[in-house]
Design an enzyme around this catalytic site. Sequence first.
Site, short mmCIF file in Angstrom:
data_model
loop_
_atom_site.label_atom_id
_atom_site.label_comp_id
_atom_site.label_asym_id
_atom_site.label_seq_id
_atom_site.Cartn_x
_atom_site.Cartn_y
_atom_site.Cartn_z
CE1 TYR A 53 -26.47 -5.99 -15.22
CE2 TYR A 53 -25.54 -6.52 -13.08
CZ TYR A 53 -26.47 -5.87 -13.85
OH TYR A 53 -27.40 -5.05 -13.25
CB CYS A 88 -28.91 -8.57 39.34
SG CYS A 88 -30.10 -9.27 38.18
CG ASP A 97 -0.74 5.08 0.02
OD1 ASP A 97 -1.64 4.80 -0.80
OD2 ASP A 97 -0.79 4.76 1.22
CD GLU A 111 -24.15 -12.54 -15.61
OE1 GLU A 111 -24.57 -11.55 -14.99
OE2 GLU A 111 -23.98 -12.55 -16.82
CB SER A 149 -37.17 -5.07 -13.96
OG SER A 149 -37.11 -5.79 -12.79
CG LEU A 150 -33.41 -9.55 -14.59
CD1 LEU A 150 -32.33 -10.05 -13.64
CD2 LEU A 150 -33.23 -10.17 -15.97
CD GLU A 201 -27.60 -4.76 -9.11
OE1 GLU A 201 -27.72 -4.48 -10.32
OE2 GLU A 201 -28.55 -4.82 -8.32
CE LYS A 216 -32.59 -10.28 -9.47
NZ LYS A 216 -32.63 -9.27 -8.43
CE LYS A 236 -27.62 -11.52 -17.12
NZ LYS A 236 -26.58 -10.52 -16.94
NE ARG A 246 -34.48 -1.10 -13.74
CZ ARG A 246 -35.71 -1.12 -13.26
NH1 ARG A 246 -35.94 -0.69 -12.04
NH2 ARG A 246 -36.71 -1.57 -13.98
CB CYS A 279 -32.55 -9.22 41.28
SG CYS A 279 -32.20 -7.55 40.70
CG ASP A 294 -1.89 -1.11 1.24
OD1 ASP A 294 -1.84 -1.91 0.28
OD2 ASP A 294 -2.69 -1.21 2.19
CB CYS A 340 -34.10 -6.09 37.86
SG CYS A 340 -33.36 -7.60 37.22
CG ASP A 398 -30.22 -7.56 -2.50
OD1 ASP A 398 -30.85 -6.81 -3.27
OD2 ASP A 398 -30.64 -7.91 -1.39
CE LYS A 446 -35.70 -12.11 -5.90
NZ LYS A 446 -36.33 -10.85 -6.13
CB CYS A 457 -30.73 -4.62 36.66
SG CYS A 457 -30.49 -5.28 38.32
S1 IVH Z 1 -29.08 -8.50 -16.00
C1 IVH Z 1 -32.01 -6.56 -18.91
N1 IVH Z 1 -27.47 -9.56 -14.23
O1 IVH Z 1 -31.41 -7.38 -10.79
C2 IVH Z 1 -31.51 -7.35 -17.78
N2 IVH Z 1 -29.13 -8.05 -13.47
O2 IVH Z 1 -34.30 -7.74 -10.48
C3 IVH Z 1 -30.54 -6.60 -17.03
N3 IVH Z 1 -29.06 -7.62 -11.07
O3 IVH Z 1 -32.39 -4.52 -12.52
C4 IVH Z 1 -30.20 -7.21 -15.80
N4 IVH Z 1 -27.35 -8.91 -10.63
O4 IVH Z 1 -30.25 -4.43 -11.11
C5 IVH Z 1 -28.51 -8.73 -14.44
N5 IVH Z 1 -25.94 -10.53 -12.78
C6 IVH Z 1 -26.97 -9.71 -12.99
C7 IVH Z 1 -27.58 -9.01 -11.94
C8 IVH Z 1 -28.67 -8.18 -12.22
C9 IVH Z 1 -28.23 -8.08 -10.11
C10 IVH Z 1 -30.20 -6.71 -10.82
C11 IVH Z 1 -30.36 -5.61 -11.83
C12 IVH Z 1 -31.78 -5.74 -12.30
C13 IVH Z 1 -32.41 -6.48 -11.17
C14 IVH Z 1 -33.68 -7.18 -11.59
#
Ligand code: IVH
Length: 673
Positions: A231, A436, A39, A115, A84-85, A179, A117, A295, A138, A416, A35, A413, A119, A319, A431
């Site tokens: 991704y 006690c 630096d 892949e 979204s998915l 993400e 997912k 995918k 987004r 006691c 490090d 308490c 969070d 999920k 307490c």
């Molecule tokens: S692909 C058009 N890959 O999950 C599809 N999404 O619930 C684009 N997310 O809005 C998404 N990990 O924010 C993709 N490996 C991954 C992901 C991922 C997390 C999120 C992403 C999406 C949400 C949908």
Amino acid sequence: MSVKARAEEQIAGLRERIRYHEHRYYVLDDPEIADREFDELVEQLKHLEATHPELVTPDSPTQRVGGKPAEGQVAVEHTLPMLSLDNAYGESELLDYDRRVQESSGDSRTGFVCELKIDGLSLALTFENGSLVRGVTRGDGLRGEDVTANVRTIRSVPLHVPALSRVEQGGEKVEVRGEVFLPLDSFRKLNREREQNGEPLFANPRNAAAGTLRTLDPGVVAGRNLDIFVYQALVDGQVPRRNHSEVLDWLKEAGFKVNPHWKRCASMQEVTDFCRLWEDRRESLGYEIDGVVVKVDSIPLQQDMGETSKFPRWAVAWKFRARQATTVVNDIQVQVGRTGALTPVAVLEPVRLAGSTISRATLHNLDEIARLGIKIGDTVWVEKGGDVIPKVVRVVENLRPPGARDFVMPQRCPICEGEVVRAEDEAVLRCINLTCPAKIREALLHFCSRRALRIEGLGEALVDQLLKKEWVRDPSDLYALKLEDLVGLERMGPKSAANLLAQIEASKQRGLGQLVFGLGIRHVGERTAMVLARHFGTLEILSRASLESLESVFEVGPVVAASVRQFFAQSGNREIVEKLRLAGLNLEERQEESSTSDLQGQQVVLTGRLATLTREEAGRMIALRGGRVTSSVSKKTAFVVAGEDAGGKLAKARQLDIPVMDETEFLELMREQ
Ligand code: IVH
């Protein structure tokens, strides 16, 4: 060559080297230099840029923090909607998806990419001529917020990607999506700090990441350790490769951080195996995932399948089982801890949650009960979050039964009947009765615990019996127990009684640090106890230490110092210490022990994924033994702990002939010490 031209050359060289090392450190997690060396490079660059301000460019590694956030965060339209998915709950929905894919692909069977997912929250990064120009959230999918100044502070986001300006013909505008997330250890650290500052806590790492990305101060964001996995890539609106798996490789090679746990699967069987595997393994990662994204690998097939207004048809999210569930609060009981703190605990109708059954959840204190508006009889949501202890997150008010009762905090308490007080700056009631039984019980359990005097076999059931018989009132009484007494206790034969006495005897020889920790002085954790032991050398000297000399110890602040003073000022505690001395406990720090068997002053490198420990935990174990975790392997490294997928650091250790151990050997070593 003119002075300016030379500076220009030096600046370019330094930037290239710094980018290279940033990538090794933040993206590959595999640094090559210490490090300090890194630096120094940054300092040199800063110095040159200060002398030649006209040469500063926004994509210089020195320019991560400092840009102004867009005023009140400006809405920006996405070039292509951020979709979204669609979710698949269970195998049959995954098979439905497979059927749709196979129908579209005609005869040719297609592969999938699975892949994790992540969070977090999705983000679109735009690069022009290789430099990051914009980061947008987004939002509603069509328009998001411009958070460029904050995104620039994320060290795993490159500010300049030479490959993007060089390789792609006509690739002037590159959009990379991914993400953003907050690693679990950073999330816990952030919440600890917020708790200490009396600020509201973040409910989970995702909220913390979202809150952080939207703060108006990039300096704050820079200190929070946000991270990203990418991704998706679009070069002038086009996917740059014919298969998604190749896009992931392309992104990685360009220098982006791609999650390593993805897999190309030829069949749905492989896909479901992958989903199950990661549902089991999710706890082993240093960040939160809530599922697996499946995918279609072929980009032309993705394009054929197209999308609905909300989701792509070519992808689906498997999920994981929820870590939240609803259940009923049957009662709210009050638990009294070692420090006398009265903690309300919800007694729940048992409910299965992410692999275990939950029947109790802490409610912390009265403020928390008021915040939740919780009553006995309520239906509530419980959650297992980044922390292991389950918590109540919300009341379902429209399910409240007519007989729901308010919780009333007892005025005395519950164990006691002693007086309880609420300190001015605290939310908890305590307490204050020194004798006690609840406090004594918890203090005894703490004294015997593994990190303190480690008296194995002295668990809750036995402590309860000893207290009931009134044979033990404080830890020093343990050393007066006799074989004939113990043999008469429940589930205690002569052999286990003899074993227990041997354990008690062995505990007399533990280190002074463990004893100081075992005394249960408020605010004195394991590490502080070790520091105090090393500094003062004997319990005698520590017990007489003045406030000033305590405060003069590095790492000891006024709160700890006052607490230690207060502890030894009480005659009851001094008597306990005297009884421990008479019982023959070791009250001195043994010098030879700390210099030969522990890690005093040694440098340790952790690499790869550890199965049972987080990096933070392993680091703490090393620090407790006086060692230090460093990021790169050098001749000074004492040993390397290599987990799964260990890469360059492991190779370097082998090259330099540095000892390497796996996680089991490491834990063994820690136990020995
Ligand atoms: S692909 C058009 N890959 O999950 C599809 N999404 O619930 C684009 N997310 O809005 C998404 N990990 O924010 C993709 N490996 C991954 C992901 C991922 C997390 C999120 C992403 C999406 C949400 C949908």
